[in-house]
Design a protein around this motif. Structure first.
Motif, PDB file in Angstrom:
ATOM      1  N   THR A  24       0.794  -1.226   0.000  1.00 12.28           N
ATOM      2  CA  THR A  24       0.000   0.000   0.000  1.00 12.28           C
ATOM      3  C   THR A  24       0.831   1.283   0.000  1.00 12.28           C
ATOM      4  O   THR A  24       0.298   2.356  -0.256  1.00 12.28           O
ATOM      5  CB  THR A  24      -0.943   0.020   1.213  1.00 12.28           C
ATOM      6  OG1 THR A  24      -0.160  -0.110   2.401  1.00 12.28           O
ATOM      7  CG2 THR A  24      -1.950  -1.114   1.144  1.00 12.28           C
ATOM      8  N   SER A  25       2.124   1.163   0.300  1.00 11.81           N
ATOM      9  CA  SER A  25       3.002   2.332   0.358  1.00 11.81           C
ATOM     10  C   SER A  25       4.444   1.863   0.163  1.00 11.81           C
ATOM     11  O   SER A  25       4.714   0.660   0.144  1.00 11.81           O
ATOM     12  CB  SER A  25       2.877   3.025   1.724  1.00 11.81           C
ATOM     13  OG  SER A  25       3.370   2.162   2.746  1.00 11.81           O
ATOM     14  N   LYS A  26       5.356   2.821   0.042  1.00 13.49           N
ATOM     15  CA  LYS A  26       6.772   2.463  -0.081  1.00 13.49           C
ATOM     16  C   LYS A  26       7.223   1.643   1.122  1.00 13.49           C
ATOM     17  O   LYS A  26       7.889   0.627   0.973  1.00 13.49           O
ATOM     18  CB  LYS A  26       7.636   3.716  -0.213  1.00 13.49           C
ATOM     19  CG  LYS A  26       7.453   4.434  -1.508  1.00 13.49           C
ATOM     20  CD  LYS A  26       8.328   5.667  -1.587  1.00 13.49           C
ATOM     21  CE  LYS A  26       8.119   6.354  -2.926  1.00 13.49           C
ATOM     22  NZ  LYS A  26       9.043   7.448  -3.136  1.00 13.49           N
ATOM     23  N   ARG A  27       6.839   2.088   2.297  1.00 17.07           N
ATOM     24  CA  ARG A  27       7.226   1.384   3.524  1.00 17.07           C
ATOM     25  C   ARG A  27       6.655  -0.035   3.541  1.00 17.07           C
ATOM     26  O   ARG A  27       7.331  -0.979   3.933  1.00 17.07           O
ATOM     27  CB  ARG A  27       6.756   2.163   4.744  1.00 17.07           C
ATOM     28  CG  ARG A  27       7.096   1.454   6.045  1.00 17.07           C
ATOM     29  CD  ARG A  27       6.820   2.335   7.192  1.00 17.07           C
ATOM     30  NE  ARG A  27       7.909   3.303   7.221  1.00 17.07           N
ATOM     31  CZ  ARG A  27       8.188   4.074   8.245  1.00 17.07           C
ATOM     32  NH1 ARG A  27       7.462   4.019   9.329  1.00 17.07           N
ATOM     33  NH2 ARG A  27       9.183   4.901   8.204  1.00 17.07           N
ATOM     34  N   HIS A  28       5.405  -0.196   3.116  1.00 15.19           N
ATOM     35  CA  HIS A  28       4.774  -1.515   3.103  1.00 15.19           C
ATOM     36  C   HIS A  28       5.468  -2.440   2.106  1.00 15.19           C
ATOM     37  O   HIS A  28       5.741  -3.610   2.408  1.00 15.19           O
ATOM     38  CB  HIS A  28       3.284  -1.378   2.788  1.00 15.19           C
ATOM     39  CG  HIS A  28       2.502  -2.625   2.996  1.00 15.19           C
ATOM     40  ND1 HIS A  28       1.409  -2.939   2.223  1.00 15.19           N
ATOM     41  CD2 HIS A  28       2.633  -3.655   3.879  1.00 15.19           C
ATOM     42  CE1 HIS A  28       0.908  -4.096   2.625  1.00 15.19           C
ATOM     43  NE2 HIS A  28       1.641  -4.548   3.621  1.00 15.19           N
ATOM     44  N   GLN A  85       4.002  -1.261  -5.653  1.00 16.76           N
ATOM     45  CA  GLN A  85       2.888  -0.376  -5.369  1.00 16.76           C
ATOM     46  C   GLN A  85       1.911  -0.494  -6.539  1.00 16.76           C
ATOM     47  O   GLN A  85       2.295  -0.866  -7.652  1.00 16.76           O
ATOM     48  CB  GLN A  85       3.359   1.060  -5.203  1.00 16.76           C
ATOM     49  CG  GLN A  85       4.104   1.278  -3.897  1.00 16.76           C
ATOM     50  CD  GLN A  85       4.282   2.743  -3.605  1.00 16.76           C
ATOM     51  OE1 GLN A  85       3.326   3.510  -3.638  1.00 16.76           O
ATOM     52  NE2 GLN A  85       5.522   3.136  -3.321  1.00 16.76           N
TER      53      GLN A  85
END
Length: 105
Positions: free
Chosen positions: A43-47, A91
């Motif tokens: 869902t995001s860069k971190r995820h 993503q």
């Protein structure tokens, strides 16, 4: 682990990190490099990075040292190469743009 066990292992580990829209593609007939390709979304860069990092870490703990790990710097698309299984964590925008499912499916 044989390639089917490695596939099940990889899917289990990315699902542990709540990867979305997980699919796997048997590429044995079209690729000499790997047997299975797994594509999933974060869902995001971190995820994206968390999913890929967890898979690489868990593979090492299971005695399956990743052959490669790419994409740690930007988080749009991370790839973990486990030999017989290559996992793409992307993503949604990158996944739609590259459309690996259509390319390899």
């Amino acid at each position: 682990m044989d390639s089917k066990q490695l596939l099940a292992f990889a899917i289990d580990k990315i699902e542990d990190m709540k990867a979305r829209d997980v699919i796997h593609i048997d590429v044995t007939a079209t690729s000499d490099i790997t047997d299975y390709m797994v594509v999933c979304s974060g869902t995001s860069k971190r995820h994206v990075l968390s999913i890929a990092d967890n898979l690489a870490k868990e593979a090492r703990h299971a005695g399956e040292e990743p052959l490669g790990y790419e994409g740690q710097s930007d988080g749009e698309w991370a790839l973990v190469d486990l030999g017989d299984v290559v996992v793409h964590v992307m993503q949604n925008e990158a996944r739609s743009y590259y459309d690996l499912e259509k390319l390899w499916g």
